[in-house]
Design a protein around this motif. Structure first.
Motif, PDB file in Angstrom:
ATOM      1  N   CYS A  52       0.692  -1.257   0.083  1.00 58.47           N
ATOM      2  CA  CYS A  52       0.025  -0.027   0.036  1.00 58.47           C
ATOM      3  C   CYS A  52       0.955   1.236   0.083  1.00 58.47           C
ATOM      4  CB  CYS A  52      -1.183  -0.051   1.398  1.00 58.47           C
ATOM      5  SG  CYS A  52      -2.177   1.375   1.198  1.00 58.47           S
ATOM      6  N   ARG A  53       0.477   2.113  -0.763  1.00 56.60           N
ATOM      7  CA  ARG A  53       1.350   3.463  -0.849  1.00 56.60           C
ATOM      8  C   ARG A  53       0.715   4.628   0.001  1.00 56.60           C
ATOM      9  NH1 ARG A  53       2.283   4.810  -6.981  1.00 56.60           N
ATOM     10  NH2 ARG A  53       3.321   2.628  -7.635  1.00 56.60           N
ATOM     11  N   ALA A  54      -0.480   4.169   0.730  1.00 56.76           N
ATOM     12  CA  ALA A  54      -0.953   5.397   1.757  1.00 56.76           C
ATOM     13  C   ALA A  54      -1.390   4.355   2.967  1.00 56.76           C
ATOM     14  CB  ALA A  54      -2.199   5.994   1.074  1.00 56.76           C
ATOM     15  N   CYS A  62      -5.050   1.076   2.574  1.00 60.95           N
ATOM     16  CA  CYS A  62      -5.927   2.095   2.536  1.00 60.95           C
ATOM     17  C   CYS A  62      -7.130   1.640   1.586  1.00 60.95           C
ATOM     18  CB  CYS A  62      -5.188   3.133   1.615  1.00 60.95           C
ATOM     19  SG  CYS A  62      -4.803   3.101  -0.098  1.00 60.95           S
ATOM     20  N   ASP A  63      -6.904   0.509   0.746  1.00 65.98           N
ATOM     21  CA  ASP A  63      -7.725   0.134  -0.267  1.00 65.98           C
ATOM     22  C   ASP A  63      -8.321   1.094  -1.360  1.00 65.98           C
ATOM     23  OD1 ASP A  63      -9.247  -1.982  -0.992  1.00 65.98           O
ATOM     24  OD2 ASP A  63     -11.278  -1.384  -0.116  1.00 65.98           O
ATOM     25  N   ARG A  64      -7.442   1.998  -1.431  1.00 65.93           N
ATOM     26  CA  ARG A  64      -7.608   2.934  -2.607  1.00 65.93           C
ATOM     27  C   ARG A  64      -6.612   3.325  -3.566  1.00 65.93           C
ATOM     28  NH1 ARG A  64     -10.606   7.584   0.907  1.00 65.93           N
ATOM     29  NH2 ARG A  64     -12.190   6.424   1.864  1.00 65.93           N
ATOM     30  N   CYS A  65      -5.438   3.340  -3.161  1.00 65.31           N
ATOM     31  CA  CYS A  65      -4.226   3.776  -3.887  1.00 65.31           C
ATOM     32  C   CYS A  65      -4.256   2.640  -5.045  1.00 65.31           C
ATOM     33  CB  CYS A  65      -2.865   3.506  -3.194  1.00 65.31           C
ATOM     34  SG  CYS A  65      -2.343   1.914  -2.651  1.00 65.31           S
ATOM     35  N   CYS A  68      -3.206  -1.083  -4.020  1.00 61.02           N
ATOM     36  CA  CYS A  68      -4.319  -1.873  -3.450  1.00 61.02           C
ATOM     37  C   CYS A  68      -5.154  -2.193  -4.500  1.00 61.02           C
ATOM     38  CB  CYS A  68      -4.969  -0.955  -2.458  1.00 61.02           C
ATOM     39  SG  CYS A  68      -4.142  -0.860  -1.046  1.00 61.02           S
TER      40      CYS A  68
HETATM   41 ZN   LIG Z   1      -3.424   1.326  -0.654  1.00 60.07          ZN
END
Ligand SMILES: [Zn+2]
Length: 355
Positions: A52-54, A62-65, A68
């Motif tokens: 994950c990057r965030a 984060c489930d958004r980057c 992910c």
């Molecule tokens: Zn992420």
């Protein structure tokens, strides 16, 4: 989805989060536990957190980057042969219905994982599902890899039965045990995953799941299978002997088993007969729980009234469960199916008929 969305399993979740938070990453992990408990899901969420990057403060993804989303997308887009339709240079997901995971398959996976530096992700992810099906040669090539780990490759082995993995592999992996969830946890999860679902239905799905989320989400099929096993249960526990009914049932099961075997090359552990024996054991277990006052899923789940089974003592049921357990192991060892069912069913009858 993220690590926190893994059902139940507080301890495993805390372990995963703390590995990520502290950055004490290993080169290899084993996600072990019974079938349908959500091991692959957990492995995917863990892989996302590794990349994950965030990252969130607690170590969760984060489930958004981009990373992910990529991991989730690649692994979820598998065709029916479990080959990814979205090949990605940094992710290898091996899941095969073949009885054994061959050396070629595993070696090729490792070779391509080691060939080049990661392209997009921080860690290349190699996930091997059903790792217990690896041949000895394939296991040895994994072992060799683990003896000289590469800093940017993480290997995740997923298995139902950790005892069948080489001890030398186990000792080099971090084992994350995934366990069954409680019926309540399953119910709560279903209410979240399927908003608007009738609460009674959610509860039924949870009760039939035996604490396995994969089964809860496959409720229609599970219920249908149970209906068939309920028929077997009825025949086995008739008040009067009806040998012909039992013989017919055995013949029917044997035929089904043979046709299934002819159709598929799938591993012997996956066939319906083993599932049927498990379900038969669950029905007796539910009866035992109802009789001893632990819970009453027996009347809740099946079209039975407890009153009709008053003559069953806990000892009787335990004897039957023992018989089923032995048959289960014999079946896994590929015993003659007709003989095995004959001896199981008539031995159960014997126990049922004793005063
Ligand atoms: Zn992420």
């Amino acid at each position: 989805m993220s690590i926190k969305d893994i059902i139940g399993n507080q301890q495993a979740k805390e372990t995963m989060l703390s590995i990520i938070r502290t950055g004490k990453l290993g080169a290899a992990y084993i996600f072990s536990g019974e079938e349908n408990t959500g091991k692959s899901f957990a492995a995917v969420q863990f892989s996302k957190a590794l990349n994950c990057r965030a990252l969130l403060k607690d170590g969760d993804c984060c489930d958004r980057c981009e990373n992910c989303l990529t991991i989730e997308k690649v692994i979820l887009n598998l065709d029916e042969n479990f080959n990814t339709q979205n090949p990605h240079p940094d992710i290898l997901y091996i899941d095969t219905e073949k009885a054994k995971l061959s050396i070629e398959l595993v070696r090729d996976a490792l070779k391509s994982a080691n060939a080049i530096k990661t392209v997009y992700l921080r860690k290349k992810i190699v996930i091997i599902k059903d790792a217990e099906r690896m041949t000895i040669d394939a296991s040895n090539s994994i072992l060799k890899e683990l003896e000289e780990p590469k800093s940017d490759v993480v290997i995740i082995l997923i298995c139902n039965n950790i005892e069948s993995i080489l001890p030398t592999i186990i000792s080099r992996c971090y084992n994350i045990a995934i366990k069954r969830a409680s019926i309540n946890e399953i119910k709560e999860k279903i209410l979240i995953i399927k908003p608007g679902i009738d609460e009674k239905l959610a509860e039924k799905m949870a009760i039939y799941s035996e604490g396995k989320i994969g089964l809860a989400l496959n409720y229609d099929k599970v219920k249908k299978n149970y209906e068939e096993v309920v028929e077997i249960f009825k025949i086995l526990n008739l008040k009067t002997d009806n040998v012909e009914l039992i013989f017919n049932k055995i013949e029917e099961l044997e035929l089904k088993y043979k046709s299934e075997k002819a159709e598929k090359v799938s591993g012997a552990t996956r066939n319906f007969l083993i599932e049927n024996l498990k379900m038969l054991a669950y029905i007796y277990k539910d009866l035992l729980h109802a009789i001893t006052g632990v819970d009453n899923y027996f009347e809740n789940k099946y079209p039975f009234k407890l009153d009709e089974y008053k003559e069953f003592t806990p000892e009787k049921i335990l004897k039957i469960l023992f018989l089923i357990k032995n048959a289960y192991y014999d079946l896994e060892a590929n015993a003659n199916v007709g003989l095995l069912l004959n001896s199981l069913f008539f031995n159960i009858r014997k126990v049922v008929r004793t005063e």
